[in-house]
Design an enzyme around this catalytic site. Structure first.
Site, PDB file in Angstrom:
ATOM      1  N   HIS A  13       0.898  -1.080   0.115  1.00 30.91           N
ATOM      2  CA  HIS A  13       0.327  -0.229   0.097  1.00 30.91           C
ATOM      3  C   HIS A  13       0.819   1.161  -0.055  1.00 30.91           C
ATOM      4  O   HIS A  13       1.847   1.358   1.076  1.00 30.91           O
ATOM      5  CB  HIS A  13      -0.533   0.074   1.440  1.00 30.91           C
ATOM      6  CG  HIS A  13      -1.928   1.296   1.197  1.00 30.91           C
ATOM      7  ND1 HIS A  13      -3.260   1.196   1.491  1.00 30.91           N
ATOM      8  CD2 HIS A  13      -1.831   2.346   0.587  1.00 30.91           C
ATOM      9  CE1 HIS A  13      -4.057   1.698   1.432  1.00 30.91           C
ATOM     10  NE2 HIS A  13      -3.045   3.044   1.397  1.00 30.91           N
ATOM     11  N   HIS A  15       1.661   5.839  -1.814  1.00 37.09           N
ATOM     12  CA  HIS A  15       0.861   6.368  -3.148  1.00 37.09           C
ATOM     13  C   HIS A  15       2.201   7.331  -3.401  1.00 37.09           C
ATOM     14  O   HIS A  15       3.445   7.600  -2.607  1.00 37.09           O
ATOM     15  CB  HIS A  15       0.476   7.724  -2.160  1.00 37.09           C
ATOM     16  CG  HIS A  15      -1.031   6.960  -1.408  1.00 37.09           C
ATOM     17  ND1 HIS A  15      -2.201   7.368  -1.546  1.00 37.09           N
ATOM     18  CD2 HIS A  15      -1.184   5.981  -0.256  1.00 37.09           C
ATOM     19  CE1 HIS A  15      -3.070   6.274  -0.974  1.00 37.09           C
ATOM     20  NE2 HIS A  15      -2.683   6.045   0.249  1.00 37.09           N
ATOM     21  N   LYS A  99      -9.785  -0.631  -5.641  1.00 32.19           N
ATOM     22  CA  LYS A  99      -9.509   0.039  -3.966  1.00 32.19           C
ATOM     23  C   LYS A  99     -11.097   0.348  -4.324  1.00 32.19           C
ATOM     24  O   LYS A  99     -11.436   1.850  -4.787  1.00 32.19           O
ATOM     25  CB  LYS A  99      -8.227   1.208  -4.586  1.00 32.19           C
ATOM     26  CG  LYS A  99      -8.123   1.910  -3.336  1.00 32.19           C
ATOM     27  CD  LYS A  99      -7.581   1.057  -2.126  1.00 32.19           C
ATOM     28  CE  LYS A  99      -8.210   1.779  -0.504  1.00 32.19           C
ATOM     29  NZ  LYS A  99      -7.000   2.868  -0.118  1.00 32.19           N
ATOM     30  N   HIS A 136     -10.172   1.016   1.604  1.00 31.12           N
ATOM     31  CA  HIS A 136     -10.573   1.596   3.100  1.00 31.12           C
ATOM     32  C   HIS A 136     -11.167   1.758   3.689  1.00 31.12           C
ATOM     33  O   HIS A 136     -12.539   2.209   3.651  1.00 31.12           O
ATOM     34  CB  HIS A 136     -10.520   3.231   2.494  1.00 31.12           C
ATOM     35  CG  HIS A 136     -10.168   4.627   3.089  1.00 31.12           C
ATOM     36  ND1 HIS A 136      -9.194   5.049   3.557  1.00 31.12           N
ATOM     37  CD2 HIS A 136     -10.415   4.637   4.277  1.00 31.12           C
ATOM     38  CE1 HIS A 136      -8.755   5.599   4.637  1.00 31.12           C
ATOM     39  NE2 HIS A 136      -9.643   5.468   5.009  1.00 31.12           N
ATOM     40  N   HIS A 174      -4.575  -0.244   6.144  1.00 29.50           N
ATOM     41  CA  HIS A 174      -4.055   0.758   6.942  1.00 29.50           C
ATOM     42  C   HIS A 174      -4.951  -0.175   8.574  1.00 29.50           C
ATOM     43  O   HIS A 174      -5.953   1.000   8.530  1.00 29.50           O
ATOM     44  CB  HIS A 174      -3.898   2.091   6.917  1.00 29.50           C
ATOM     45  CG  HIS A 174      -4.966   2.252   6.145  1.00 29.50           C
ATOM     46  ND1 HIS A 174      -6.081   1.815   6.678  1.00 29.50           N
ATOM     47  CD2 HIS A 174      -4.439   2.794   4.804  1.00 29.50           C
ATOM     48  CE1 HIS A 174      -7.238   2.997   5.469  1.00 29.50           C
ATOM     49  NE2 HIS A 174      -5.681   3.057   3.974  1.00 29.50           N
ATOM     50  N   ASP A 247       1.515   3.073   3.222  1.00 31.19           N
ATOM     51  CA  ASP A 247       0.056   3.825   3.629  1.00 31.19           C
ATOM     52  C   ASP A 247       1.394   5.141   3.453  1.00 31.19           C
ATOM     53  O   ASP A 247       0.539   6.424   3.938  1.00 31.19           O
ATOM     54  CB  ASP A 247      -0.432   3.725   4.646  1.00 31.19           C
ATOM     55  CG  ASP A 247      -1.855   5.023   4.344  1.00 31.19           C
ATOM     56  OD1 ASP A 247      -1.492   5.211   2.739  1.00 31.19           O
ATOM     57  OD2 ASP A 247      -2.660   5.569   4.437  1.00 31.19           O
TER      58      ASP A 247
HETATM   59  O1  DOR Z   1      -3.286   9.134   5.062  1.00 40.24           O
HETATM   60  C1  DOR Z   1      -4.142   9.183   4.304  1.00 40.24           C
HETATM   61  N1  DOR Z   1      -3.280   9.784   3.379  1.00 40.24           N
HETATM   62  N2  DOR Z   1      -4.866   8.617   4.562  1.00 40.24           N
HETATM   63  C2  DOR Z   1      -5.344   8.111   3.280  1.00 40.24           C
HETATM   64  O2  DOR Z   1      -6.493   7.374   2.694  1.00 40.24           O
HETATM   65  C3  DOR Z   1      -4.618   9.049   1.965  1.00 40.24           C
HETATM   66  C4  DOR Z   1      -3.265   9.278   2.021  1.00 40.24           C
HETATM   67  C5  DOR Z   1      -3.265  10.217   0.764  1.00 40.24           C
HETATM   68  O3  DOR Z   1      -3.753  10.087  -0.590  1.00 40.24           O
HETATM   69  O4  DOR Z   1      -2.589  11.285   1.147  1.00 40.24           O
HETATM   70 ZN    ZN Z   2      -3.329   4.900   1.719  1.00 42.28          ZN
END
Ligand code: DOR
Ligand code: ZN
Length: 351
Positions: A13, A15, A99, A136, A174, A247
């Protein structure tokens, strides 16, 4: 023990963003992990197979051509997602998973799902073809206290998804609560969960220590200590249902230190060192290999990586920031020294 060698791990997971942020952060994940599940919450989101092909090319372009890192792409489920396109993307090896964001639950989730019944066609198809659904798990009902949103999601939504699609592979992303741990443990082998390094290391008090600290704000928000202890037990148990998902979610400093600060913690540069800290504190370094390198791949039905990485107990100094000025990003553990240090980048990766 001063050195720890484990199978090359994967991040289930992360980003990676787009544009300048992608270029700035992708190499951190590629330097720690053989593969990673790439989150699709871009603007606009990665919804179709064609979007995922294009995004995968942008990720490859942000890394050196010599990199053996494999991005595993996901599609963002919307109420208009096309089951046939999702299935074709999976069959072609482009899409690893889908997702599910409840609309409004987190960063860039406005296109997410409001009426679950509208994605039942896609979920039925995913169940048939063995494609994992990544969730999520927070309700968005403003009447529900933010610290209860995961537990209420399990009761109101997750249990319904699992009852309707009993063979669907589901990853509760998460997890932050003892409710999440208990639910996953009591469900079938087709239900697993990722756990982040930050939820393992601090509870909700970290956000309020001597003033408001936006760099400890993420979603799901950190919960009280008893919940943190529950997810630490789950992660370090070696049980196959729990696996690594950082995450890592970078935001520019001004977007965090703001009157309406973004949720997300940038932990990619020292993710393994951070997990090693928790596992050592729990006297469970022997389970790090299962959590980081075996359980996730096995759950997803992917081959295990064949290389190894080595951590040494020589100390990692975490910078206060990465980048310059308004474009800088504050990492998790900013300014601290962590005991462990990753010596070798992932090697000998085989798809
Ligand atoms: O803290 C987070 N940031 N939780 C999420 O679900 C998305 C993520 C983000 O993309 O910034
Ligand atoms: Zn995330």
């Amino acid at each position: 023990m001063d050195r720890l060698t484990i199978r090359t791990p994967d991040d289930f997971h992360v980003h990676l963003r787009v544009g300048a942020m992608l270029t700035a952060v992708a190499h951190f994940t590629a330097n720690q992990f053989g593969r990673a599940i790439i989150m699709p919450n871009l603007v606009p989101p990665v919804v179709t197979t064609a979007h995922a092909v294009a995004y995968r090319a942008r990720i490859a372009a942000a890394l050196p051509t010599s990199s053996s890192f494999v991005p595993l792409m996901t599609a963002y489920l919307t109420e208009d997602s096309d089951p046939d396109d999702v299935a074709a993307g999976h069959a072609e090896g482009v899409l690893t998973a889908c997702k599910l964001y409840p609309a409004g639950a987190t960063t860039n989730s406005a296109h997410g799902v409001r009426d679950l019944s509208r994605v039942f066609g896609v979920l039925a198809k995913m169940e048939r073809i063995g494609m994992p659904l990544l969730i999520h798990g927070e309700v968005t009902d403003p009447e529900v206290d933010i610290f209860d949103r995961e537990a209420v999601f399990i009761e109101r939504v997750l249990s319904k998804i699992i009852a309707a699609f009993p063979s669907l592979k589901v990853v509760m992303e998460h997890i932050t609560t003892s409710d999440g741990v208990a639910f996953v443990e009591s469900a079938g082998a087709n239900v697993g969960a990722t756990i982040t390094p930050h939820h393992l290391e601090f509870n909700r008090n970290a956000m309020f220590r001597g003033g408001f600290r936006p760099h400890f704000y993420c979603l799901p928000v950190a919960k009280r200590e008893s919940h943190r202890l529950a997810i630490r037990r789950a992660a370090t148990s070696g049980a196959p249902k729990f696996f690594l998902g950082t995450d890592s979610a970078p935001h520019r400093i001004g977007d965090k230190e703001s009157a309406c600060g973004c949720a997300g913690i940038f932990n990619a540069p020292f993710a393994l060192e951070s997990y090693a800290k928790t596992f050592e504190e729990e006297n469970a370094l022997a389970s790090l290999d299962a959590f980081a390198s075996v359980n996730g791949a096995t759950f997803y039905g992917l081959p295990l990586n064949e290389g190894t990485i080595t951590l040494e107990r020589s100390g990692s100094e975490v910078p206060a920031t990465y980048g310059e000025g308004a474009d800088s990003v504050v990492p998790f553990h900013a300014g601290e020294t962590l005991d462990w240090k990753l010596l070798t980048a992932p090697t000998n990766f085989r798809v």
